[in-house]
Design a protein around this motif. Structure first.
Motif, PDB file in Angstrom:
ATOM      1  N   SER A  53       0.838  -0.934   0.107  1.00 42.38           N
ATOM      2  CA  SER A  53      -0.073  -0.057  -0.250  1.00 42.38           C
ATOM      3  C   SER A  53       0.557   1.075   0.262  1.00 42.38           C
ATOM      4  O   SER A  53       0.449   1.647   0.233  1.00 42.38           O
ATOM      5  N   ASN A  54       1.684   0.808   0.068  1.00 43.34           N
ATOM      6  CA  ASN A  54       2.781   2.052   0.259  1.00 43.34           C
ATOM      7  C   ASN A  54       3.348   2.409  -1.363  1.00 43.34           C
ATOM      8  O   ASN A  54       3.068   2.298  -2.316  1.00 43.34           O
ATOM      9  N   GLN A  55       3.598   4.091  -1.546  1.00 42.91           N
ATOM     10  CA  GLN A  55       4.157   4.572  -2.863  1.00 42.91           C
ATOM     11  C   GLN A  55       6.274   5.428  -2.026  1.00 42.91           C
ATOM     12  O   GLN A  55       5.903   6.047  -1.685  1.00 42.91           O
ATOM     13  N   PRO A  56       6.549   4.380  -2.636  1.00 45.71           N
ATOM     14  CA  PRO A  56       6.175   3.417  -4.116  1.00 45.71           C
ATOM     15  C   PRO A  56       6.177   2.132  -2.888  1.00 45.71           C
ATOM     16  O   PRO A  56       6.611   1.683  -1.747  1.00 45.71           O
ATOM     17  N   ALA A  57       5.368   0.438  -3.498  1.00 42.26           N
ATOM     18  CA  ALA A  57       5.545  -0.226  -3.372  1.00 42.26           C
ATOM     19  C   ALA A  57       6.803  -1.209  -3.530  1.00 42.26           C
ATOM     20  O   ALA A  57       7.168  -1.194  -4.067  1.00 42.26           O
ATOM     21  N   SER A  58       6.523  -1.976  -2.171  1.00 42.76           N
ATOM     22  CA  SER A  58       7.575  -2.703  -1.529  1.00 42.76           C
ATOM     23  C   SER A  58       7.283  -4.272  -1.165  1.00 42.76           C
ATOM     24  O   SER A  58       5.988  -4.341  -0.759  1.00 42.76           O
ATOM     25  N   PHE A  59       7.778  -4.780  -2.031  1.00 36.38           N
ATOM     26  CA  PHE A  59       7.172  -6.445  -2.592  1.00 36.38           C
ATOM     27  C   PHE A  59       8.545  -7.134  -2.180  1.00 36.38           C
ATOM     28  O   PHE A  59       9.056  -8.519  -3.351  1.00 36.38           O
ATOM     29  N   GLY A  60       8.945  -7.453  -1.152  1.00 35.76           N
ATOM     30  CA  GLY A  60       9.657  -8.724  -0.640  1.00 35.76           C
ATOM     31  C   GLY A  60       9.903  -9.670   0.786  1.00 35.76           C
ATOM     32  O   GLY A  60       8.854  -9.050   0.976  1.00 35.76           O
ATOM     33  N   ILE A  61       9.706 -10.740  -0.113  1.00 38.96           N
ATOM     34  CA  ILE A  61       9.142 -12.279  -0.055  1.00 38.96           C
ATOM     35  C   ILE A  61      10.316 -12.790   1.230  1.00 38.96           C
ATOM     36  O   ILE A  61       9.502 -13.705   1.890  1.00 38.96           O
ATOM     37  N   PHE A  62      11.083 -11.955   1.557  1.00 42.16           N
ATOM     38  CA  PHE A  62      12.341 -13.012   2.466  1.00 42.16           C
ATOM     39  C   PHE A  62      12.017 -13.343   4.110  1.00 42.16           C
ATOM     40  O   PHE A  62      12.088 -14.396   4.501  1.00 42.16           O
ATOM     41  N   PRO A  63      10.655 -12.816   4.580  1.00 41.92           N
ATOM     42  CA  PRO A  63      10.219 -12.695   6.017  1.00 41.92           C
ATOM     43  C   PRO A  63       9.128 -13.841   6.233  1.00 41.92           C
ATOM     44  O   PRO A  63       9.117 -14.447   6.383  1.00 41.92           O
ATOM     45  N   MET A  64       8.879 -14.029   4.873  1.00 42.36           N
ATOM     46  CA  MET A  64       7.351 -15.141   4.698  1.00 42.36           C
ATOM     47  C   MET A  64       8.027 -15.844   4.259  1.00 42.36           C
ATOM     48  O   MET A  64       7.765 -17.011   5.001  1.00 42.36           O
ATOM     49  N   VAL A  65       9.690 -16.384   3.709  1.00 43.69           N
ATOM     50  CA  VAL A  65      10.237 -17.807   3.068  1.00 43.69           C
ATOM     51  C   VAL A  65      10.543 -17.872   4.325  1.00 43.69           C
ATOM     52  O   VAL A  65      10.856 -19.224   4.979  1.00 43.69           O
ATOM     53  N   ILE A  66      11.244 -17.693   4.788  1.00 43.20           N
ATOM     54  CA  ILE A  66      11.942 -17.452   6.735  1.00 43.20           C
ATOM     55  C   ILE A  66      11.184 -17.859   7.626  1.00 43.20           C
ATOM     56  O   ILE A  66      11.223 -19.692   7.569  1.00 43.20           O
ATOM     57  N   GLY A  67       9.701 -17.518   6.794  1.00 47.47           N
ATOM     58  CA  GLY A  67       9.049 -17.475   8.461  1.00 47.47           C
ATOM     59  C   GLY A  67       7.850 -19.345   7.577  1.00 47.47           C
ATOM     60  O   GLY A  67       7.859 -20.695   8.776  1.00 47.47           O
ATOM     61  N   SER A  68       8.083 -19.938   6.306  1.00 52.43           N
ATOM     62  CA  SER A  68       7.917 -21.202   5.925  1.00 52.43           C
ATOM     63  C   SER A  68       8.551 -22.264   6.837  1.00 52.43           C
ATOM     64  O   SER A  68       8.291 -22.841   7.413  1.00 52.43           O
ATOM     65  N   PHE A  69      10.067 -21.600   6.571  1.00 55.27           N
ATOM     66  CA  PHE A  69      10.885 -22.397   6.373  1.00 55.27           C
ATOM     67  C   PHE A  69      10.862 -23.058   7.980  1.00 55.27           C
ATOM     68  O   PHE A  69      11.666 -24.026   8.741  1.00 55.27           O
ATOM     69  N   ILE A  70      11.031 -21.850   8.659  1.00 55.28           N
ATOM     70  CA  ILE A  70      11.161 -21.907  10.379  1.00 55.28           C
ATOM     71  C   ILE A  70       9.948 -23.488  10.922  1.00 55.28           C
ATOM     72  O   ILE A  70      10.181 -23.833  11.166  1.00 55.28           O
ATOM     73  N   ILE A  71       8.895 -22.574  10.161  1.00 51.57           N
ATOM     74  CA  ILE A  71       7.383 -23.066  11.052  1.00 51.57           C
ATOM     75  C   ILE A  71       7.468 -24.353  10.735  1.00 51.57           C
ATOM     76  O   ILE A  71       6.928 -25.792  11.709  1.00 51.57           O
ATOM     77  N   THR A  72       7.901 -24.524   9.245  1.00 50.12           N
ATOM     78  CA  THR A  72       8.091 -26.450   8.875  1.00 50.12           C
ATOM     79  C   THR A  72       9.664 -27.057   9.404  1.00 50.12           C
ATOM     80  O   THR A  72       8.963 -28.274  10.417  1.00 50.12           O
ATOM     81  N   PHE A  73      10.559 -26.345   9.879  1.00 51.26           N
ATOM     82  CA  PHE A  73      11.232 -26.247  10.494  1.00 51.26           C
ATOM     83  C   PHE A  73      10.796 -27.387  11.676  1.00 51.26           C
ATOM     84  O   PHE A  73      10.779 -28.321  12.738  1.00 51.26           O
ATOM     85  N   GLY A  74      10.148 -26.185  12.534  1.00 48.98           N
ATOM     86  CA  GLY A  74       9.759 -26.164  13.985  1.00 48.98           C
ATOM     87  C   GLY A  74       8.663 -27.433  13.982  1.00 48.98           C
ATOM     88  O   GLY A  74       8.714 -28.612  14.652  1.00 48.98           O
TER      89      GLY A  74
END
Length: 282
Positions: A53-74
């Protein structure tokens, strides 16, 4: 004529499955890759700011990638030992009268919808873990819940793999002087390692692709979790939470997120095919 009809039916079914996979790959990659190339692969994968929603918008998915792998590993950390020990108990220690009940219970766990698991975690795990720190919506809560969800899958497949090991392995180990437990954990389980690894990989795919249960207990914050009691967001939940109102570049970014997730799932399935192709004595 019956044989020809059956052959044609099986052929059509196989071709339908192949066409479905091809169309799915085409749709996901066709909609996701252009945005990744335009935005920049490294900026998209390694960016830490998700602010559509920001201007310009930012689309970095690194936190979601890390979150997916951390939760899956757990989830694997909680679920794999419990699942394998459950399979061992079912084969070597469970009384016959109790076996049918426990087997039916495991099968029932596989059939329970993920949203029900999510409400279970929200009503039981979240208040309990809240007493240890944070607000209960955390990486630890999601990991425990997913560990419970993958237990029936890994346990059932591990049990099937262990039962394929010839009984002469176990009896031969006893004849050589090894004890009951030593024969199981040093002879039988290593002989069934290929099937057990396949079960773990399938459980991994189930955990990393789970959405509804994780939405309810993970906190849904697009940040990198610093502790087990911190909230985070996974790739799947990011897509589900925002796809309903996304448009334009935001929608393209979510499609690119699904492309990354789909690539990860394909890699997991490739690992499964490789492990499944190996014989137990390899």
């Amino acid at each position: 004529m019956k044989e020809s009809f059956a052959k044609g039916l099986f052929f059509v079914s196989a071709v339908t499955a192949i066409i479905t996979i091809v169309l799915m790959c085409y749709f996901i990659f066709r909609n996701g890759i252009p945005f990744i190339l335009d935005y920049g692969l490294l900026d998209f994968l390694l960016g830490r700011d998700w602010s559509p929603s920001n201007q310009p918008a930012s689309f970095g998915i690194f936190p979601m990638v890390i979150g997916s792998f951390i939760i899956t590993f757990g989830a694997l950390l909680f679920g794999v030992p419990t699942s394998i020990l459950t399979a061992v108990f079912m084969i070597y220690y469970c009384p016959r009268r109790l076996y049918a009940f426990l087997k039916s219970s495991l099968n029932l766990m596989s059939a329970i919808p993920s949203i029900v698991y999510g409400f279970f975690g929200l009503q039981l795990l979240v208040p309990w873990l809240r007493t240890w720190g944070g607000n209960g919506l955390s990486v630890l809560t999601a990991s425990i819940l997913l560990g419970i969800m993958i237990l029936p899958t890994i346990s059932s497949l591990s049990e099937a793999a262990i039962r394929t090991v010839p009984k002469t392995y176990y009896s031969g180990s006893l004849a050589l002087g090894a004890g009951h437990e030593r024969s199981i954990f040093k002879v039988v389980l290593p002989a069934a390692k290929s099937g057990i690894l396949s079960a773990i990989i399938l459980g991994l795919g189930r955990a990393i692709g789970e959405t509804m249960a994780v939405i309810l207990v993970a906190g849904n914050q697009p940040i990198i979790a610093t502790t087990l009691f911190s909230g985070t967001r996974t790739l799947t939940t990011n897509i589900v939470l925002e796809m309903a109102y996304a448009s334009g570049e935001h929608r393209q970014a979510l499609m690119a997120t699904s492309t990354v997730l789909f690539t990860i799932i394909l890699m997991i399935n490739a690992c499964f095919a490789y492990v499944k192709g190996k014989t137990p004595h390899d």
